[in-house]
Design a protein around this motif. Sequence first.
Motif, PDB file in Angstrom:
ATOM      1  N   ALA A   1       8.666  -2.071  -6.403  1.00 51.82           N
ATOM      2  CA  ALA A   1       9.503  -1.117  -5.671  1.00 51.82           C
ATOM      3  C   ALA A   1       8.833  -0.714  -4.361  1.00 51.82           C
ATOM      4  O   ALA A   1       7.633  -0.425  -4.323  1.00 51.82           O
ATOM      5  N   GLN A   2       9.614  -0.707  -3.294  1.00 53.63           N
ATOM      6  CA  GLN A   2       9.097  -0.267  -2.001  1.00 53.63           C
ATOM      7  C   GLN A   2       8.756   1.221  -2.078  1.00 53.63           C
ATOM      8  O   GLN A   2       9.439   2.007  -2.733  1.00 53.63           O
ATOM      9  N   GLY A   3       7.661   1.589  -1.415  1.00 51.20           N
ATOM     10  CA  GLY A   3       7.270   2.986  -1.455  1.00 51.20           C
ATOM     11  C   GLY A   3       5.936   3.232  -0.796  1.00 51.20           C
ATOM     12  O   GLY A   3       5.240   2.310  -0.356  1.00 51.20           O
ATOM     13  N   ASN A   4       5.598   4.500  -0.723  1.00 49.16           N
ATOM     14  CA  ASN A   4       4.343   4.958  -0.144  1.00 49.16           C
ATOM     15  C   ASN A   4       3.536   5.566  -1.296  1.00 49.16           C
ATOM     16  O   ASN A   4       3.866   6.650  -1.790  1.00 49.16           O
ATOM     17  N   TYR A   5       2.489   4.858  -1.727  1.00 52.39           N
ATOM     18  CA  TYR A   5       1.792   5.225  -2.954  1.00 52.39           C
ATOM     19  C   TYR A   5       0.413   5.803  -2.648  1.00 52.39           C
ATOM     20  O   TYR A   5      -0.413   5.180  -1.986  1.00 52.39           O
ATOM     21  N   GLU A   6       0.179   6.996  -3.212  1.00 49.64           N
ATOM     22  CA  GLU A   6      -1.082   7.693  -2.973  1.00 49.64           C
ATOM     23  C   GLU A   6      -2.097   7.450  -4.090  1.00 49.64           C
ATOM     24  O   GLU A   6      -3.304   7.420  -3.853  1.00 49.64           O
TER      25      GLU A   6
ATOM     26  N   ASN B   1       6.589  -2.210   1.847  1.00 47.29           N
ATOM     27  CA  ASN B   1       7.837  -2.052   2.611  1.00 47.29           C
ATOM     28  C   ASN B   1       8.801  -3.223   2.463  1.00 47.29           C
ATOM     29  O   ASN B   1       9.888  -3.211   3.062  1.00 47.29           O
ATOM     30  N   GLY B   2       8.413  -4.235   1.693  1.00 49.75           N
ATOM     31  CA  GLY B   2       9.304  -5.375   1.491  1.00 49.75           C
ATOM     32  C   GLY B   2       9.207  -6.437   2.559  1.00 49.75           C
ATOM     33  O   GLY B   2       9.852  -7.490   2.455  1.00 49.75           O
TER      34      GLY B   2
ATOM     35  N   ASP C   1      -0.343 -11.891   0.211  1.00 50.34           N
ATOM     36  CA  ASP C   1      -0.655 -11.182  -1.024  1.00 50.34           C
ATOM     37  C   ASP C   1      -1.277  -9.818  -0.730  1.00 50.34           C
ATOM     38  O   ASP C   1      -1.999  -9.643   0.257  1.00 50.34           O
ATOM     39  N   VAL C   2      -0.988  -8.866  -1.587  1.00 50.21           N
ATOM     40  CA  VAL C   2      -1.668  -7.573  -1.573  1.00 50.21           C
ATOM     41  C   VAL C   2      -2.590  -7.561  -2.787  1.00 50.21           C
ATOM     42  O   VAL C   2      -2.124  -7.654  -3.928  1.00 50.21           O
TER      43      VAL C   2
ATOM     44  N   ILE D   1     -12.441   3.779  -8.359  1.00 52.51           N
ATOM     45  CA  ILE D   1     -12.228   3.773  -6.913  1.00 52.51           C
ATOM     46  C   ILE D   1     -11.333   2.581  -6.594  1.00 52.51           C
ATOM     47  O   ILE D   1     -11.755   1.431  -6.687  1.00 52.51           O
ATOM     48  N   PRO D   2     -10.052   2.836  -6.250  1.00 55.00           N
ATOM     49  CA  PRO D   2      -9.153   1.730  -5.922  1.00 55.00           C
ATOM     50  C   PRO D   2      -9.203   1.386  -4.432  1.00 55.00           C
ATOM     51  O   PRO D   2      -9.334   2.271  -3.582  1.00 55.00           O
ATOM     52  N   SER D   3      -9.084   0.133  -4.131  1.00 57.98           N
ATOM     53  CA  SER D   3      -8.986  -0.324  -2.741  1.00 57.98           C
ATOM     54  C   SER D   3      -8.017  -1.488  -2.704  1.00 57.98           C
ATOM     55  O   SER D   3      -7.674  -2.070  -3.742  1.00 57.98           O
ATOM     56  N   TYR D   4      -7.563  -1.836  -1.504  1.00 60.85           N
ATOM     57  CA  TYR D   4      -6.633  -2.961  -1.412  1.00 60.85           C
ATOM     58  C   TYR D   4      -6.827  -3.698  -0.091  1.00 60.85           C
ATOM     59  O   TYR D   4      -7.352  -3.165   0.900  1.00 60.85           O
ATOM     60  N   VAL D   5      -6.416  -4.950  -0.096  1.00 65.87           N
ATOM     61  CA  VAL D   5      -6.416  -5.800   1.095  1.00 65.87           C
ATOM     62  C   VAL D   5      -5.024  -6.366   1.232  1.00 65.87           C
ATOM     63  O   VAL D   5      -4.463  -6.919   0.275  1.00 65.87           O
ATOM     64  N   LYS D   6      -4.446  -6.225   2.433  1.00 66.08           N
ATOM     65  CA  LYS D   6      -3.087  -6.728   2.666  1.00 66.08           C
ATOM     66  C   LYS D   6      -3.133  -7.901   3.638  1.00 66.08           C
ATOM     67  O   LYS D   6      -4.022  -7.989   4.467  1.00 66.08           O
TER      68      LYS D   6
END
Length: 291
Positions: free
Chosen positions: A127-132, A239-240, A245-246, A286-291
């Motif tokens: 689902a598209q969204g802004n996740y904290e 955002n779709g 990959d994320v 501790i979460p992190s991400y690479v887009k």
Amino acid sequence: MKKIVGMFLVLVSVVSFFSCENEDNTAAEEPSLIIKFKFDPDQVRLNNLGQPAAIPTGHAAQSPDFKKISAHYFELAPTAFTQLGDGTILYHADETTQGGSVAIDFSKAVIVGEGEAFLRIPLSQVAQGNYEYVRVSLAYQEYTISVRNAGNDYLGKLASFVGYNTYITTHSIGNNSFPVNGNRLQGYWAFALNDFPYATSGQAPAGATTVPNPIAATSPIPPGSCVVTRKFAQNLVINGNETRDVVITLSLSTNNSFEWQEVTADGKYEPSIGENVVDMGLRGLIPSYVK
């Protein structure tokens, strides 16, 4: 002239073929959301409220050498007020009532090592969204610990079941089999020495497993669950329009995460003299991400 035209048509056909093939490959390579784990013995050791925590008086602990892990639930939450289950649920593992009450089905658990992909979902299904925040309910841990007996230290492997309730048929550590054929509540563990024919199992006290949740005041978790929660350094936005990959990496604190009650105050785990396991909970996320 006919030869030139013929060669041109062949060239067009070849180019068209490769163009179609590339389009097919592009379609097949839809970007995904990928979740991986990292184990960090130097990460801050936290309590249930996400605050730094020392080892209690009369207890001792060690940082295990983590090998494997499994989870049974993932969720992305927009805010600190999003109640558990109201965010975007990415994964919910198989459960069963074969042992009586509802429990995680260990026979179907996905168990991975550090850096391996635990979960891969096409981004079109997220689902598209802004996740904290991200929430992960941990279920199983496998690691090496040091054990003392009669003045000697030995290494062995421990299987730690930290999920709310787990249905287990028979599980194994090396050549050692542990027939259970029933449900085990959070805190069940089994242990086997690496180089000696010794194996045992036990149960940590109810409610003793640490589960850091810094937003417990606004978004609590059920007692006995293992839903570890933490905020992204920067909100994750889906955002779709993603073309790559994320990859989310969940860094788990293994800092003195294996804790026992001491009989001899020497910082050595010695079950033969009655030192009992009291806590096997991960000590932070501790979460992190690479887009």
